[in-house]
Structures are given as structure tokens and as C-alpha cells.
Motif scaffolding. Structure first.
Motif, short mmCIF file in Angstrom:
data_model
loop_
_atom_site.label_atom_id
_atom_site.label_comp_id
_atom_site.label_asym_id
_atom_site.label_seq_id
_atom_site.Cartn_x
_atom_site.Cartn_y
_atom_site.Cartn_z
N GLU A 97 37.90 13.99 -30.79
CA GLU A 97 39.18 13.55 -29.81
C GLU A 97 40.09 14.39 -29.20
OE1 GLU A 97 41.06 10.20 -29.50
OE2 GLU A 97 38.81 10.11 -29.62
N LYS A 98 39.89 15.78 -29.92
CA LYS A 98 40.67 17.10 -29.02
C LYS A 98 40.19 17.52 -28.00
CE LYS A 98 42.03 18.96 -33.56
NZ LYS A 98 41.67 19.93 -34.45
N THR A 99 38.89 17.17 -27.73
CA THR A 99 38.46 17.23 -26.34
C THR A 99 39.23 16.47 -25.11
OG1 THR A 99 36.68 15.69 -26.07
CG2 THR A 99 36.16 17.87 -27.25
N GLY A 100 39.63 15.36 -25.62
CA GLY A 100 40.20 14.51 -24.77
C GLY A 100 39.44 13.73 -23.72
N ASP A 101 38.18 13.95 -23.73
CA ASP A 101 37.32 13.22 -22.75
C ASP A 101 36.60 12.21 -23.32
OD1 ASP A 101 37.75 15.33 -21.01
OD2 ASP A 101 35.97 16.43 -21.18
N TYR A 102 36.39 11.78 -24.48
CA TYR A 102 35.78 10.50 -25.05
C TYR A 102 36.73 9.54 -25.10
CZ TYR A 102 33.09 7.55 -27.69
OH TYR A 102 32.31 6.46 -28.42
N ASN A 103 36.50 8.41 -24.67
CA ASN A 103 37.49 7.33 -24.69
C ASN A 103 36.62 5.87 -25.33
OD1 ASN A 103 39.97 6.22 -24.27
ND2 ASN A 103 39.11 5.14 -22.31
N GLY A 104 35.58 6.08 -26.02
CA GLY A 104 35.03 4.92 -26.88
C GLY A 104 35.52 5.09 -28.11
N TYR A 105 35.03 4.13 -28.97
CA TYR A 105 35.25 4.09 -30.19
C TYR A 105 34.16 4.87 -30.91
CZ TYR A 105 38.18 0.25 -28.94
OH TYR A 105 39.29 -0.27 -28.31
N TYR A 106 34.66 5.00 -32.60
CA TYR A 106 33.72 5.93 -33.50
C TYR A 106 33.44 4.97 -34.70
CZ TYR A 106 36.07 9.76 -31.09
OH TYR A 106 36.47 10.73 -30.35
N PHE A 107 32.27 5.65 -35.26
CA PHE A 107 31.94 5.13 -36.38
C PHE A 107 31.53 6.63 -37.42
CE2 PHE A 107 29.33 3.69 -40.00
CZ PHE A 107 29.72 2.47 -40.16
N VAL A 108 32.53 6.50 -38.53
CA VAL A 108 32.27 7.60 -39.44
C VAL A 108 31.33 7.19 -40.65
CG1 VAL A 108 33.50 9.44 -41.02
CG2 VAL A 108 34.65 8.20 -38.78
N ILE A 195 28.87 16.40 -25.17
CA ILE A 195 28.95 14.89 -25.13
C ILE A 195 28.85 14.57 -23.62
CG2 ILE A 195 30.57 12.98 -25.08
CD1 ILE A 195 32.52 14.70 -27.38
N GLU A 196 29.18 15.29 -22.52
CA GLU A 196 28.78 14.72 -21.41
C GLU A 196 27.32 14.90 -20.99
OE1 GLU A 196 32.93 16.21 -19.06
OE2 GLU A 196 31.29 17.45 -18.91
N GLY A 197 26.65 15.97 -21.58
CA GLY A 197 25.21 16.18 -21.40
C GLY A 197 24.23 15.46 -22.39
N ARG A 198 24.73 14.46 -22.92
CA ARG A 198 24.02 13.84 -24.00
C ARG A 198 23.01 13.24 -23.36
NH1 ARG A 198 28.58 10.45 -23.06
NH2 ARG A 198 28.17 8.43 -22.39
N LYS A 199 21.63 13.24 -24.25
CA LYS A 199 20.50 12.58 -23.62
C LYS A 199 20.08 11.52 -24.39
CE LYS A 199 18.95 17.18 -22.25
NZ LYS A 199 19.86 17.96 -22.67
N THR A 200 19.12 10.67 -23.79
CA THR A 200 18.65 9.49 -24.50
C THR A 200 17.77 9.88 -25.59
OG1 THR A 200 18.76 8.37 -22.28
CG2 THR A 200 17.38 7.27 -24.09
N PHE A 201 18.07 9.22 -26.45
CA PHE A 201 17.44 9.55 -28.05
C PHE A 201 15.96 8.81 -28.35
CE2 PHE A 201 17.61 10.21 -32.56
CZ PHE A 201 17.49 11.64 -32.66
#
Ligand SMILES: [Zn+2]
Length: 201
Positions: A97-108, A195-201
Motif C-alpha cells: 500500500e505504501k508504494t502507492g501504485d497498487y489499486n486492487g484488493y488484497y487477501f491476507v 509488482i509492475e514486473g510480475r510474471k504469469t505463474f
């Protein structure tokens, strides 16, 4: 330490329960607190009670919420409901959240799989995650943001397998973070790139 006043001894024991705090540091903190103003001490003790009695798990993401069923992020309808980022702990959510770049939801998840420590899928929120992904048709992509540790990797693999048949894009965050690293202690820029460079898993 029998010459210590009882109240002071009790406080040292309380501080010593915190992670990373040994007896010496606990004593130092307690001695420091003896010099506090009464109003600051009251605020401190009140905040401990509020955290313990008013903070609960969010029913949807298992992050933290104050008094209400859903946390501020889950309640925010302006976020991107196509993205669900899966993290081990709330502190990881906070780091992203602190990066300010991600705007989706989360699951903890509330932890990570660890056969050595006896932590299996039933000990963390994997069933709830699969259920959520099944029910929430708006989710298009799951971002596996567990830590780059052996246990974090194993957890990511397990989740990928558990949701494989649900037809969602599954990605794993790219790490400029060394194996064994921790999201919580990763600097903002590295985490943003991950996060930006995430790859298909
Ligand atoms: Zn939530």
C-alpha cells in the motif's frame, strides 16, 4: 531483581514479551517510561486497550478493521476489483500500500505454509481464499505476493494449484529482492518494480 518495585518489574515483563526485545531492552524501556508525563502514559495504555479490543479481522480480506466488519480497503469501491493481491501478513499489505501504485484488493493469508513448523493449508486462510475467488466473478488476476523465501514460494505454488481450475490469470511478483528477503523490509522502489514486473505463474 527482587529490589525492583513490583509495578516496574511487571512492566519489564510486559515489554520483554514483544518480539526482538530482550530483558535489558525491556528494562531500559520501562525506566524510560518512568519519566513520561501522566497524559502520555494514559494515551499509551488506552491505545493498547483499543488495539486489543477494537481491532478485528476483516471478514473479506482478513486484514485489520476497526469496529466494522469490512476494512477501509475492502469498503473502497473505487479500487480495481479485477485484481486480488495475496500476501502472508497485514504488514506485507501495508508495505505494498505504501508504494502507492497498487489499486486492487488484497487477501491476507495469516501466515505461510511450513511443514517443519506444522503449518498446513488448514492453518492459514487458503480455503477462504479459494471460496472468495470462486464467488467473486469480477476477479481476473491473482497476484501471488508471498515472500521470496522457501516457505513463501511453497505457499504460492500451493495456491496456484488450488485455484488452477478457476480460469484466472495467476501472477507472481517479480523480485529484485534476494531469496530469503521480506516484503515488509523492502524499499518502496524495489517493491514497486516487483509488482509492475510480475510474471504469469
Ligand atoms: Zn478487508
Amino acid at each position: 531483581m527482587e529490589f525492583y518495585p513490583h509495578a516496574l518489574l511487571q512492566m519489564i515483563e510486559c515489554f520483554a514479551k514483544l518480539p526482538g526485545i530482550g530483558e535489558k531492552t525491556a528494562a531500559r524501556l520501562a525506566f524510560n517510561m518512568l519519566k513520561w508525563l501522566k497524559e502520555d502514559a494514559e494515551k499509551f495504555s488506552e491505545s493498547i486497550m483499543r488495539v486489543v479490543s477494537e481491532i478485528n479481522e476483516c471478514k473479506k480480506c482478513f486484514g485489520y478493521t476497526e469496529k466494522e466488519e469490512l476494512c477501509l480497503i475492502c469498503k473502497n469501491e473505487k479500487r480495481d476489483n479485477k485484481l486480488l493481491c495475496i500476501v502472508e501478513e497485514f504488514s506485507d499489505l501495508a508495505a505494498i500500500e505504501k508504494t502507492g501504485d497498487y489499486n486492487g484488493y488484497y487477501f491476507v493469508l495469516g501466515g505461510r505454509l511450513s511443514p517443519i513448523k506444522g503449518i498446513g493449508p488448514e492453518s492459514i486462510h487458503i480455503d477462504e481464499l479459494v471460496k472468495r475467488v470462486k464467488l467473486d466473478l469480477s476477479i481476473e488476476e491473482l497476484i501471488l505476493a508471498t515472500n521470496p523465501t522457501v516457505e513463501g514460494e511453497a505457499t504460492a505454488f500451493y495456491i496456484a494449484k488450488a485455484v488452477r481450475d478457476l480460469n484466472k490469470k495467476i501472477s507472481r511478483i517479480a523480485f529484485g529482492i534476494p531469496m530469503g528477503g521480506d516484503l515488509e523490509y523492502t524499499d518502496k522502489v524495489t517493491l514497486r518494480r516487483a509488482i509492475e514486473g510480475r510474471k504469469t505463474f
